[in-house]
Design an enzyme around this catalytic site. Structure first.
Site, mmCIF file in Angstrom:
data_model
loop_
_atom_site.group_PDB
_atom_site.id
_atom_site.type_symbol
_atom_site.label_atom_id
_atom_site.label_comp_id
_atom_site.label_asym_id
_atom_site.label_seq_id
_atom_site.Cartn_x
_atom_site.Cartn_y
_atom_site.Cartn_z
ATOM 1 N N SER A 44 0.848 -1.193 0.000
ATOM 2 C CA SER A 44 0.000 0.000 0.000
ATOM 3 C C SER A 44 0.876 1.233 0.000
ATOM 4 O O SER A 44 2.064 1.176 0.315
ATOM 5 C CB SER A 44 -0.849 0.027 1.269
ATOM 6 O OG SER A 44 -0.006 0.260 2.380
ATOM 7 N N LYS A 45 0.265 2.341 -0.376
ATOM 8 C CA LYS A 45 1.023 3.582 -0.424
ATOM 9 C C LYS A 45 1.543 3.936 0.965
ATOM 10 O O LYS A 45 2.670 4.387 1.120
ATOM 11 C CB LYS A 45 0.146 4.712 -0.953
ATOM 12 C CG LYS A 45 0.958 5.972 -1.137
ATOM 13 C CD LYS A 45 0.201 7.042 -1.817
ATOM 14 C CE LYS A 45 1.126 8.225 -2.074
ATOM 15 N NZ LYS A 45 0.441 9.387 -2.552
ATOM 16 N N ARG A 46 0.693 3.698 1.968
ATOM 17 C CA ARG A 46 1.102 4.094 3.311
ATOM 18 C C ARG A 46 2.385 3.394 3.741
ATOM 19 O O ARG A 46 3.300 3.997 4.269
ATOM 20 C CB ARG A 46 -0.012 3.821 4.311
ATOM 21 C CG ARG A 46 0.232 4.580 5.596
ATOM 22 C CD ARG A 46 -0.888 4.449 6.592
ATOM 23 N NE ARG A 46 -2.195 4.728 6.027
ATOM 24 C CZ ARG A 46 -3.309 4.127 6.441
ATOM 25 N NH1 ARG A 46 -3.260 3.223 7.383
ATOM 26 N NH2 ARG A 46 -4.473 4.439 5.915
#
Ligand code: GLU
Length: 495
Positions: free
Chosen positions: A246-248
């Protein structure tokens, strides 16, 4: 067989993620393989989270990857009437009902059920309200959601998944789920089905993270009297720690745009993505578009999650090294004219392009790319590590500067001597330049490597690269002589 119609329905709440790109790719392949259609549908019903930039990003990303669609983009919000109509149809046919339970009531009941270790789910309070009771509640101004009436019977709902086989879920496991919110807005589960029915979707190829929805959606198809499409659920892509990428947690490396900006070839990325969650059943890993369309089958989508091996690669940044290796392979083997067009964009961007490369110097341009591409990782390298072929303001890398130049101060006189010998050559060929260089080394009683490495550094700024005498030919007599004569600057710049 009915027409194959597949769809890619992203929610435009962020950039195009590589997981989304993989979904799009699989659907695209299935459409192409079957002479079918790919429909692009933007699921923008979540008005607060959907953005124009995201829609544009998705469209640009798909176009860059070469994943063309046949219909759309359709926008889910434009079909709001269809969604409401379907909800009304379900109410009228008795497949859905209005539920007036307040959030507070539901919360209290849920807590009590949890405390008593009983099943937590909607308890059916409003399932059998009489028309009079409904009218009475509405007259009091109570808001209602619409719930789907899951059959209360023994047994299970099932569907046949092309990848995972028969998937079953007991009716008793499914609560009467909400299809329309109390503010009148239909929910994703319903909208998605209504749109797929209207778009006559034959196959739904999507991630396993949607499986909890699928059984409920199959109930909706039945209730709406529509044929159930064929489902194929793909595994998720995890990192080495088995976390969903994920981007996070992984930043920009999960976005398609990142690879575009780093100079990756779109098909190299596609080729990498297909192998994350699908295998051809052979050792082959590199596929042209046509080959992949030919061998692609839904049955060979893997059942187990795939791993995105996030670590530092030879292109000096973090991503899956296999992706970098795939890119290098394409860069080095692709048809040179095709590469020429892609590198042109990079050179234009860096102000290094001249139209002569499309005209009288085209052969030189293509030969040079062919010569230097062997050590390059991405398209960006042509304008950075390869800058010396296209401009005079190229950087000298610190490592070869130290090792090949500064360590040998006599090169200050030796390389200009070599320049003089080169200038006297009528035949500035590989053989002649090599002969002259070796003779000078013998005369000076030094290893030819000292001259050769020094020359490489002065002429290209790089520690390694193509054969030295090939480099001389690519740069041409004039540039070679001028740069060798000007070696002083490398020492001067150190002062
Ligand atoms: N909008 C959903 C998503 O982006 C689509 C899911 C589906 O393929 O049905 O996850």
């Amino acid at each position: 067989m009915t027409e194959v119609r597949v769809r890619f329905p992203p929610s435009p709440t962020g950039y195009l993620h590589i997981g989304g790109a993989r979904t799009a790719l699989l659907n695209w392949l299935w459409a192409k393989k079957n002479n079918g259609k790919l429909i692009l549908r933007i699921e923008d019903t979540d008005a607060e989270r959907s953005t124009k930039e995201s829609i544009q990003g998705i469209i640009d990303g798909l176009s860059w990857l070469g994943l063309d669609w046949d219909e759309g983009p359709y926008f889910q919000t434009e079909f709001a009437d269809d969604h409401i109509q379907a909800a009304e149809q379900l109410l009228a046919s008795g497949h859905a009902y209005k539920c007036f339970c307040s959030k507070e009531d539901l919360d209290t009941k849920r807590e009590a059920a949890m405390a008593a270790k009983k099943e937590v789910g909607y308890d059916g309070t409003c399932r059998n309200l009489t028309p009079e009771e409904i009218t009475e509640k509405e007259a009091r101004g109570l808001a209602a959601v619409i719930r789907f009436k899951v059959p209360q019977q023994e047994g299970s709902i099932s569907y046949d998944d092309k990848v995972l086989g028969t998937i079953e879920r007991a009716y008793s496991d499914i609560e009467d789920f909400v299809i329309v919110r109390s503010n009148g807005k239909p929910l994703y589960l319903l909208c998605n089905v209504v749109d797929d029915i209207r778009d006559r979707i034959s196959h739904i190829i999507r991630g396993q993270d949607h499986m909890s929805n699928t059984t409920r959606q199959v109930l909706l198809y039945h209730a709406l009297g529509a044929p159930v499409p064929i489902f194929a659920h793909m595994p998720l892509t995890l990192d080495l720690q088995k976390k969903k990428i994920s981007k996070r947690s992984h930043g920009e490396i999960v976005s398609v745009q990142f690879y575009r900006e780093k100079g990756f070839l779109p098909w190299a990325l596609c080729n990498f993505l297909i192998l994350l969650g699908w295998n051809p059943g052979t050792d082959q890993e590199v596929f042209s578009r046509d080959e992949l369309i030919e061998v692609f089958t839904l049955e060979r989508i893997s059942k187990v999650n795939s791993v995105f091996n996030y670590q530092k690669g030879n292109a000096k940044f973090f991503t899956d090294p296999k992706l970098i290796a795939m890119n290098e392979q394409y860069l080095r083997s692709m048809e040179i004219g095709e590469l020429g067009k892609l590198v042109k964009k990079e050179l234009v961007e860096e102000g290094l392009w001249t139209d002569a490369y499309d005209g009288e110097q085209q052969q030189w341009y293509l030969d040079t790319l062919d010569l230097i591409r062997d050590r390059f990782h991405t398209l960006k390298d042509f304008a950075s590590a390869g800058r010396a072929y296209f401009a005079e303001d190229y950087a000298i890398e610190p490592k070869p500067l130290k090792k090949n130049i500064l360590k040998h101060p006599d090169l200050k006189t030796w390389l200009p001597m070599l320049a003089e010998l080169f200038s006297k050559l009528d035949d500035f060929s590989k053989e002649e330049t090599e002969r002259v260089s070796r003779e000078l080394a013998a005369e000076l009683d030094i290893k030819p490597g000292i001259l050769i490495n020094g020359m490489r550094t002065v002429l290209t700024g790089q520690l390694a690269g193509p054969g030295m005498f090939d480099i001389l030919m690519a740069l041409g007599k004039e540039r070679v002589i001028a740069r060798l004569r000007n070696i002083d600057r490398l020492y001067d710049e150190q002062d």
